[in-house]
Design an enzyme around this catalytic site. Structure first.
Site, PDB file in Angstrom:
ATOM      1  N   GLY A 246       1.323  -0.899   8.140  1.00 45.83           N
ATOM      2  CA  GLY A 246       0.243  -0.061   7.637  1.00 45.83           C
ATOM      3  C   GLY A 246      -0.592   0.456   8.795  1.00 45.83           C
ATOM      4  N   CYS A 247      -1.869   0.612   8.561  1.00 44.19           N
ATOM      5  CA  CYS A 247      -2.776   1.134   9.586  1.00 44.19           C
ATOM      6  C   CYS A 247      -2.672   0.297  10.860  1.00 44.19           C
ATOM      7  CB  CYS A 247      -4.197   1.105   9.060  1.00 44.19           C
ATOM      8  SG  CYS A 247      -5.426   1.592  10.273  1.00 44.19           S
TER       9      CYS A 247
END
EC number: 1.8.4.11
Length: 182
Positions: A12-13
């Protein structure tokens, strides 16, 4: 002469994937960046538009005499929702998909074994949906993304909580090893 290796993970981020690795002895550096795409030297804006084929990832330089690749895998698993292949938490789409990018046959074998052990642990009722792929060119992200948790701690902490990551980790990983072999 010291022999360092690299490990590359997408969860993810990338802001949220630096801090967990940064605190371990033997981790030399953690770089946020982009991998797996077809555009040379992509920008954050290009990757976010979704047409470069890149995934946000972190590339870890580590000393295998001080921290094992298996330990790095265990840290990785405990930062993500391994059942969600469509992104992570508030971040959706291919650029936020979870993946392990292996740099050699040993890493590939270790990644496959750790994924299988997590699947067999039955910790999650849904299948483990994390890709295991060969590492390709890694492009470091822009400077303002590097060590974001240190540069912008208030924004980072707010994002970490509001994205759903903090609660998921607390509910599913806190004080629990990734695999039974620990």
């Amino acid at each position: 002469m010291q022999h360092y290796e690299q490990a590359t993970f997408a969860g993810g981020c990338f802001w949220c994937m630096v801090k967990p690795f940064d605190k371990y002895e033997g981790v030399i550096s953690v770089t946020s960046g982009y991998t797996g795409g077809h555009t040379v030297n992509p920008t954050y804006q290009q990757v976010c538009q979704g047409n470069t084929g890149h995934t946000e990832a972190v590339q870890i330089t580590f000393d295998p005499a001080m921290i094992s690749y298996k330990k790095l895998l265990d840290i990785f698993w405990q930062q993500i929702d391994p059942t969600d292949s469509q992104g992570q938490f508030a971040d959706r789409g291919d650029s936020y998909r979870p993946a392990i990018f292996y740099h050699n046959k040993f890493q590939q074998q270790q990644a496959i074994a750790s994924k299988q052990a997590l699947e067999e642990s039955k910790r999650f009722s849904q299948p483990i949906n994390v890709a295991i792929e060969p590492a390709t060119t890694f492009y470091p992200a822009e400077d303002y993304h590097q060590d974001y948790y240190k540069k912008q701690p208030e924004h980072y902490n707010r994002y970490y909580r509001l994205s759903g990551r903090a609660n998921f980790i607390a509910d599913n990983w806190q004080d629990k090893p990734a695999t039974k072999s620990e």
